[in-house]
Design a protein around this motif. Structure first.
Motif, PDB file in Angstrom:
ATOM      1  N   ALA A   1      -0.219  -2.910  -4.700  1.00 47.81           N
ATOM      2  CA  ALA A   1       0.153  -3.863  -5.474  1.00 47.81           C
ATOM      3  C   ALA A   1       0.214  -5.115  -4.787  1.00 47.81           C
ATOM      4  O   ALA A   1       0.474  -5.164  -3.817  1.00 47.81           O
ATOM      5  N   ILE A   2       0.087  -6.247  -5.574  1.00 49.06           N
ATOM      6  CA  ILE A   2       0.357  -7.587  -4.973  1.00 49.06           C
ATOM      7  C   ILE A   2       1.513  -8.091  -5.124  1.00 49.06           C
ATOM      8  O   ILE A   2       2.032  -8.326  -6.461  1.00 49.06           O
ATOM      9  N   ILE A   3       2.403  -8.528  -4.453  1.00 43.58           N
ATOM     10  CA  ILE A   3       3.738  -9.240  -4.534  1.00 43.58           C
ATOM     11  C   ILE A   3       3.376 -10.834  -4.387  1.00 43.58           C
ATOM     12  O   ILE A   3       2.923 -11.198  -3.153  1.00 43.58           O
ATOM     13  N   THR A   4       3.431 -11.654  -5.487  1.00 38.85           N
ATOM     14  CA  THR A   4       3.152 -13.009  -5.462  1.00 38.85           C
ATOM     15  C   THR A   4       4.358 -13.825  -5.456  1.00 38.85           C
ATOM     16  O   THR A   4       5.480 -12.994  -6.067  1.00 38.85           O
ATOM     17  N   ARG A   5       4.732 -14.915  -5.282  1.00 39.91           N
ATOM     18  CA  ARG A   5       6.145 -15.716  -5.440  1.00 39.91           C
ATOM     19  C   ARG A   5       5.483 -16.954  -6.305  1.00 39.91           C
ATOM     20  O   ARG A   5       4.532 -17.465  -6.314  1.00 39.91           O
TER      21      ARG A   5
ATOM     22  N   PHE B   1       0.947  -1.227   0.052  1.00 38.42           N
ATOM     23  CA  PHE B   1      -0.081  -0.153   0.070  1.00 38.42           C
ATOM     24  C   PHE B   1       0.872   1.198   0.022  1.00 38.42           C
ATOM     25  O   PHE B   1       1.723   1.484   0.865  1.00 38.42           O
ATOM     26  N   ALA B   2       0.629   2.230  -0.867  1.00 38.10           N
ATOM     27  CA  ALA B   2       1.238   3.426  -1.028  1.00 38.10           C
ATOM     28  C   ALA B   2       0.232   4.602  -0.636  1.00 38.10           C
ATOM     29  O   ALA B   2      -0.307   5.007  -1.617  1.00 38.10           O
ATOM     30  N   PRO B   3       0.339   5.203   0.342  1.00 31.21           N
ATOM     31  CA  PRO B   3      -0.729   5.995   0.864  1.00 31.21           C
ATOM     32  C   PRO B   3      -0.228   7.458   0.131  1.00 31.21           C
ATOM     33  O   PRO B   3      -1.511   8.353  -0.260  1.00 31.21           O
ATOM     34  N   THR B   4       0.587   7.653  -0.209  1.00 31.82           N
ATOM     35  CA  THR B   4       1.014   8.928  -1.156  1.00 31.82           C
ATOM     36  C   THR B   4       0.214   8.754  -2.625  1.00 31.82           C
ATOM     37  O   THR B   4      -0.251   9.751  -2.956  1.00 31.82           O
TER      38      THR B   4
ATOM     39  N   LEU C   1      -2.747 -13.028   3.578  1.00 31.61           N
ATOM     40  CA  LEU C   1      -2.258 -11.836   2.930  1.00 31.61           C
ATOM     41  C   LEU C   1      -2.088 -10.785   3.674  1.00 31.61           C
ATOM     42  O   LEU C   1      -2.611 -10.237   4.504  1.00 31.61           O
ATOM     43  N   ARG C   2      -0.735 -10.345   3.776  1.00 31.39           N
ATOM     44  CA  ARG C   2      -0.155  -9.452   4.709  1.00 31.39           C
ATOM     45  C   ARG C   2      -0.077  -7.866   4.111  1.00 31.39           C
ATOM     46  O   ARG C   2      -0.008  -7.985   2.767  1.00 31.39           O
ATOM     47  N   GLN C   3      -0.040  -6.849   4.717  1.00 34.81           N
ATOM     48  CA  GLN C   3      -0.052  -5.624   3.998  1.00 34.81           C
ATOM     49  C   GLN C   3       0.766  -5.056   4.601  1.00 34.81           C
ATOM     50  O   GLN C   3       1.206  -4.893   5.999  1.00 34.81           O
ATOM     51  N   LEU C   4       1.607  -4.679   3.906  1.00 31.89           N
ATOM     52  CA  LEU C   4       2.749  -3.593   4.255  1.00 31.89           C
ATOM     53  C   LEU C   4       2.615  -2.216   3.592  1.00 31.89           C
ATOM     54  O   LEU C   4       2.189  -2.112   2.545  1.00 31.89           O
ATOM     55  N   THR C   5       3.215  -1.140   3.942  1.00 29.20           N
ATOM     56  CA  THR C   5       3.199  -0.023   3.434  1.00 29.20           C
ATOM     57  C   THR C   5       4.601   0.554   2.702  1.00 29.20           C
ATOM     58  O   THR C   5       5.530   0.172   3.182  1.00 29.20           O
ATOM     59  N   VAL C   6       4.501   1.254   1.749  1.00 26.80           N
ATOM     60  CA  VAL C   6       5.748   1.544   0.890  1.00 26.80           C
ATOM     61  C   VAL C   6       5.581   3.174   0.584  1.00 26.80           C
ATOM     62  O   VAL C   6       4.509   3.777   0.490  1.00 26.80           O
TER      63      VAL C   6
END
Length: 385
Positions: free
Chosen positions: A272-276, A32-35, A376-381
């Motif tokens: 964006a979703i990061i998948t492996r 997640f990109a809040p900007t 599904l983990r959520q991280l901020t960028v």
């Protein structure tokens, strides 16, 4: 995941590549990109010629709502008691438009008790239910009408919307009962052609003429597109300009106030979703750790996300996307396949990461956890560059 103490303490990452390089996540990650979210919201606020209300159903994450309020969003399209209460808690001063046109009597009672003042309707039976419970004082009811879909990925008219003739009858009835009479429509999902709104707006003026009622407001719905295709960014400015110009032409000096209810168009590009890659089977089909039962649930209906990057476990780009490949999700269900084929680098390998940009709409909320997958983990960028 074997995170170090420093990694666990970090709350904002530079970009998805840094997450891959540092964490090497085994399960999918929603980034997640809040900007980006706030920038897109401000673009709507600056460009749309009326009130902007965010469609909560597209992504009801509390961080999303909080960032939209910070960006200046002062209205929300709510479709259920849960969403009514969510916005009531997170944005108590914001307008809440209850524009799901079919509701149980218990849901209507809940909304009345919560102070909802704006409603939509597309049938006489549903309008009668509103008349039974909704006080007319300062309350708006907007008949919702439909036309054959033009330029949209998904046609909402197959489920909701009255014919123009019925909408005129409903508009007249709303006016005669002392409610604020308005109109609403939804042109369909992912409308990249600005003209998708034009005929709807002109038909709204015809409906007003048939009813002999000047609508207070015209809600032009959602449908505003997100950026799904590499190299082809939607032209929102042209859509906004056409909506404003067509409304002035169709209604003349009595143009109603405009409202819109974007969901995807505001939130999708902020995620964006990061998948492996779990496997590259015999050098051909690719298996990912996420699929249509997880964060990519809507792709079989809307189509693939074309904005894709493939990263090595060290966070380096694999190279240019080349040949199309069949891509499967992780479950033991043959339906768990992304539509068509997806262009991926020839040297993609097991353990690589496939990043799908523009994945913020109808993703987190439709994750089923079927077959035990879907964590599904959520991280901020800071951003996606």
């Amino acid at each position: 995941m074997g995170l170090t103490e420093g990694h666990q303490a970090k709350t904002v990452w530079e970009n998805p590549a840094e997450i891959v390089r540092s964490l090497k996540p085994e399960n999918p990650v929603m980034v997640f990109a809040p900007t980006v979210l706030q920038d897109r919201a401000r673009a709507f606020l600056a460009g749309f010629p009326g009130l902007v209300t965010y469609a909560v159903k597209s992504n009801p994450d509390e961080a999303v709502i909080q960032n939209l309020v910070q960006a200046g969003i002062r209205g929300f399209d709510v479709a259920s008691p849960f969403e009514i209460d969510l916005i009531g808690r997170l944005a108590p001063m914001a307008a809440r438009h209850y524009h799901n046109p079919v509701r149980s009597r218990a849901e209507i009672a809940h909304a009345v008790g919560a102070g909802i003042k704006a409603w939509s309707v597309d049938s006489r039976t549903e309008l009668d239910k509103l008349f039974e419970q909704v006080p007319p004082e300062n309350c708006e009811i907007s008949p919702r009408f439909k036309l054959p879909v033009l330029g949209a990925a998904y046609d909402f008219g197959s489920k909701f919307g009255a014919t123009p003739e019925l909408a005129a009858d409903l508009l007249r009835a709303v006016h005669d009962r002392g409610y604020i009479a308005s109109l609403t429509f939804h042109p369909g999902t992912q409308c990249t052609d600005p003209h998708a709104w034009e005929q709807y707006i002109r038909t709204a003026a015809e409906i007003a003429g048939m009813a002999g009622v000047q609508p207070r407001r015209l809600n032009v719905g959602g449908g505003f597109p997100s950026w799904r295709v590499h190299g082809v960014e939607p032209d929102l400015a042209s859509i906004f300009e056409l909506i404003g110009r067509t409304t002035a032409e169709a209604f003349g000096g009595n143009a109603p106030e405009l409202v819109c209810e974007p969901g995807r168009g505001i939130c999708a590009d902020a995620f964006a979703i990061i998948t492996r890659v779990k496997a590259v089977r015999d050098g051909q089909s690719v298996f990912l750790n996420d699929g249509v039962y997880g964060g990519m649930n809507e792709l079989p209906v809307i189509g693939n996300l074309d904005r894709i990057e493939v990263l090595t476990p060290e966070g380096k780009l694999r190279g240019e996307n080349a040949h199309g490949r069949v891509v499967f999700g992780p479950t033991c269900d043959s339906v768990d396949r992304l539509p068509g084929e997806i262009s991926l680098p020839d040297n993609i390998q097991e353990g690589d990461y496939v990043v799908f940009h523009g994945a913020g709409a109808y993703s987190v909320v439709t994750n089923t956890r079927f077959n035990g997958f879907g964590e599904l983990r959520q991280l901020t960028v800071m951003g996606f560059d």
